[in-house]
Design an enzyme around this catalytic site. Structure first.
Site, PDB file in Angstrom:
ATOM      1  N   HIS A  93      -2.922  -1.856  23.565  1.00 54.28           N
ATOM      2  CA  HIS A  93      -4.092  -0.960  23.472  1.00 54.28           C
ATOM      3  C   HIS A  93      -5.406  -1.737  23.610  1.00 54.28           C
ATOM      4  O   HIS A  93      -6.365  -1.478  22.886  1.00 54.28           O
ATOM      5  CB  HIS A  93      -4.075  -0.199  22.137  1.00 54.28           C
ATOM      6  CG  HIS A  93      -2.949   0.796  21.999  1.00 54.28           C
ATOM      7  ND1 HIS A  93      -3.052   2.115  22.386  1.00 54.28           N
ATOM      8  CD2 HIS A  93      -1.687   0.651  21.529  1.00 54.28           C
ATOM      9  CE1 HIS A  93      -1.907   2.743  22.141  1.00 54.28           C
ATOM     10  NE2 HIS A  93      -1.064   1.871  21.633  1.00 54.28           N
ATOM     11  N   ASP A 129       0.836  -1.003  17.200  1.00 57.74           N
ATOM     12  CA  ASP A 129       1.719   0.045  17.711  1.00 57.74           C
ATOM     13  C   ASP A 129       1.937  -0.081  19.216  1.00 57.74           C
ATOM     14  O   ASP A 129       1.118  -0.670  19.923  1.00 57.74           O
ATOM     15  CB  ASP A 129       1.121   1.432  17.418  1.00 57.74           C
ATOM     16  CG  ASP A 129      -0.261   1.603  18.027  1.00 57.74           C
ATOM     17  OD1 ASP A 129      -1.065   0.658  17.921  1.00 57.74           O
ATOM     18  OD2 ASP A 129      -0.535   2.661  18.621  1.00 57.74           O
ATOM     19  N   GLU A 130       3.032   0.481  19.651  1.00 56.82           N
ATOM     20  CA  GLU A 130       3.308   0.699  21.073  1.00 56.82           C
ATOM     21  C   GLU A 130       3.018  -0.535  21.939  1.00 56.82           C
ATOM     22  O   GLU A 130       2.397  -0.417  22.990  1.00 56.82           O
ATOM     23  CB  GLU A 130       2.484   1.893  21.591  1.00 56.82           C
ATOM     24  CG  GLU A 130       2.811   3.174  20.884  1.00 56.82           C
ATOM     25  CD  GLU A 130       1.917   4.340  21.286  1.00 56.82           C
ATOM     26  OE1 GLU A 130       2.449   5.454  21.396  1.00 56.82           O
ATOM     27  OE2 GLU A 130       0.704   4.151  21.481  1.00 56.82           O
ATOM     28  N   ALA A 131       3.480  -1.702  21.462  1.00 58.37           N
ATOM     29  CA  ALA A 131       3.199  -2.942  22.194  1.00 58.37           C
ATOM     30  C   ALA A 131       4.280  -3.184  23.257  1.00 58.37           C
ATOM     31  O   ALA A 131       4.868  -4.266  23.328  1.00 58.37           O
ATOM     32  CB  ALA A 131       3.112  -4.110  21.218  1.00 58.37           C
ATOM     33  N   GLN A 132       4.506  -2.189  24.081  1.00 62.02           N
ATOM     34  CA  GLN A 132       5.583  -2.294  25.073  1.00 62.02           C
ATOM     35  C   GLN A 132       5.318  -3.369  26.119  1.00 62.02           C
ATOM     36  O   GLN A 132       6.236  -3.804  26.793  1.00 62.02           O
ATOM     37  CB  GLN A 132       5.808  -0.956  25.798  1.00 62.02           C
ATOM     38  CG  GLN A 132       6.457   0.109  24.947  1.00 62.02           C
ATOM     39  CD  GLN A 132       5.446   1.078  24.384  1.00 62.02           C
ATOM     40  OE1 GLN A 132       4.412   0.658  23.879  1.00 62.02           O
ATOM     41  NE2 GLN A 132       5.730   2.368  24.463  1.00 62.02           N
TER      42      GLN A 132
END
Ligand code: TNX
Length: 551
Positions: free
Chosen positions: A299, A362-365
């Protein structure tokens, strides 16, 4: 307005999600207004004793969050122009709380109530706020409110308790008390005793000021509304792919460039350090702790676009105005990344008196798992060096947490939060399918997303934080937080529509013992709040099925 369809990849839950969002120009930048805190001394003339008017008092049973215990006595206290607000002498915080009450009662009553010191209980007809004589059972935030025909007394162990007692007094007055223009009264309060204290220490909400930017004026209006329902944490999501919203003096491009747009390509905006400090102080005066979040290691497009050297390849990406997630990452193995973060955390920590710093996570793809773990180790240490406790979305619990770090549960499809509990750390409960205020109320709701399902007012209310996740029970739960992501929200009106009335339910989940809550009773109490929300000018969703008196 353009109608744009955007894909929201959902790696951890393995779902592909779609959302329609309405895009138009954004809100104005925040730096221009000079907003003045309410006057610190009464301005009106000394009130004379007028005869007590006659009239009904609202039911004592309609307070939200529902108090721990309410014992009505059947009589009435009348607030009149002659009522004074008395506080213990020599305590500036108490004088400020008394003045807050006077300021809130003035527009609708027209009374300029005087705040005065009193060594003991004042004469008949007055309000008394005191730190004397409160039971230990009330803790740091509880209060005992005693109303007789002669006197309204709030006793608490700490100023916060008095502040919450005042919110209860406001709700015990007729709803017209919340009007911004003079109303006729009478200003009756039912007599009785309320003993009250919160279930959880953390009763929060999050506002995403990155996807769309919201001005200081908008945020302080929101803070005032949160305080009415005894919410005590406002988590600000200050950075994301779409915008960096807080000035960092050592890295000015973060805001000058990285803050220059938002979802849909509007003008974005940012808070100067003075703006932010103002917000922090304003929230403090409402007993709300600001929790700043810089989301990382994912992000981060706004930061990467602002400084090419933060990228592994040295090339800055374009600014991003869509709503996809999970595609950006800081360069985990570059020393500069940690120099950068040390500056960012140090500057924000220095402006933030509260003990928390939210590191996102979060959401550290776009970050490999080993890199992610290495990163979370290093950033927790940086945060702790600056004297703060790290809070992170629950993915951080996959790593070794430092003592005091807090994991925020959000993903109904994952159990990472329970790994935090296994490590002896505490958890904040924000399950997306129950507590995300950016989810639509019904399929017809124009604003919002629906990847976690629709969340009706009833669904938002009807859950117990302590029975959501195996291994996460009452003692490991620090509290509850309802996040409001702003991909589809452009204005304060939009914020109010998605938050109200659901946020009253979240406030009650965080405050009231589970045994004191049920939907049938809550519906009636919520209905009675409708006229208050209207008097306050709140753009709330008048959910069908609730017996609103005015609908
Ligand atoms: C998931 S929940 C996100 C956010 C989005 C939100 C939209 C979480 C920690 N991340 O990036 O804004 O969904 O509902």
């Amino acid at each position: 307005m353009n109608k744009v369809q955007i894909r929201h990849p959902w790696q951890t839950a393995g779902l592909i999600l779609c959302a329609f969002i309405l895009v138009s120009c954004g809100t104005p930048p925040a730096t221009e207004q000079a907003i003045v805190l309410p006057a610190s001394s009464p301005t009106g003339e000394v009130a004379t004793n007028t005869p007590a008017p006659q009239g009904p008092a609202p039911s004592m049973e309609n307070v939200i969050p529902r108090p721990v215990s309410v014992t009505p006595a059947g009589g009435t206290f009348f607030l009149t122009a002659g009522t004074g607000i008395y506080v213990d002498p020599g305590n500036d915080q108490l004088t400020a709380i008394g003045q807050y009450l006077a300021d809130h009662l003035k527009p609708s009553t027209g009374f300029a109530l005087l705040v005065q010191p009193a060594a003991g209980a004042p004469a008949s007809g007055n309000i008394y706020l005191t730190l004397k004589g409160a039971d230990a059972q009330l803790g740091a935030e509880g209060y005992r409110l005693t109303i007789t025909p002669d006197l309204v007394t709030v006793a608490a162990n700490q100023p916060a308790g008095l502040f919450y007692g005042i919110q209860t007094i406001r709700q015990l007055l007729p709803f017209a008390i919340d009007s911004s223009s003079v109303q006729s009264g009478p200003w009756a309060i039912g007599t009785g005793t309320i003993i009250d204290y919160p279930r959880f220490a953390w009763r929060g909400t999050m506002l995403d000021v990155s996807r769309h930017f919201f001005s200081i004026r908008d945020v302080i209006r929101y803070i005032d509304l949160l305080a009415y329902y005894k919410i005590n944490r406002l988590h600000l999501h200050l950075s994301d792919d779409q915008g960096w919203r807080i000035q960092i003096t050592k890295w000015p491009n973060l805001t000058l460039y990285g803050g220059s747009t938002e979802v849909g390509g509007g003008p974005g905006g940012y808070y100067s350090q003075d703006d932010y400090s103002y917000l922090v102080r304003y929230a403090q005066s409402r007993y709300i702790t600001i929790v700043p979040e810089i989301d990382m290691p994912g992000h981060v497009t706004a930061a990467l676009a602002s400084y090419p050297e933060l990228n592994c390849n040295g090339i800055a990406p374009q600014l991003f105005t869509g709503i996809d997630v999970g595609f950006s990452s800081l360069c985990i193995n570059k020393d500069l990344t940690y120099d950068f973060l040390a500056d960012v955390v140090a500057e924000i920590a220095a402006l933030t008196p509260g003990p928390f710093f939210h590191i996102g996570g979060d959401e550290a793809q776009a970050t490999s798992i080993p890199d992610y773990k290495n990163f979370v180790d290093r950033i927790q240490a940086i945060v702790q060096q600056d004297g703060k406790q790290a809070v992170g979305w629950e993915e951080i619990a996959q790593t070794k947490l430092l003592p005091g770090s807090i994991a925020q549960h959000w993903n109904p499809g994952e159990g990472f939060a329970s790994q935090a509990v296994q490590q002896g750390n505490q958890v904040i409960m924000s399950p997306a399918d129950l507590a995300y205020m950016d989810m639509k109320y019904t399929p017809d709701t124009q604003l919002g997303l629906d990847w976690a399902g629709d969340i009706s007012v009833q669904k938002a209310y009807s859950w117990d934080p302590a029975s959501q996740l195996a291994g996460v029970n009452e003692s490991s739960i620090l509290g509850v937080e309802a996040p409001l992501w702003s991909e589809t929200l452009l204005t304060l009106n939009d914020i109010e529509y998605m938050a109200f009335p659901r946020i009253l339910g979240y406030a009650e989940i965080g405050w009231t013992p589970q045994a004191g809550r049920d939907w049938n009773g809550y519906q009636l109490r919520l209905a009675a709040q409708g006229p208050r929300l209207e008097a306050l000018g709140v753009n709330y969703f008048a959910a069908p099925g609730i017996p609103w008196p005015t609908k």
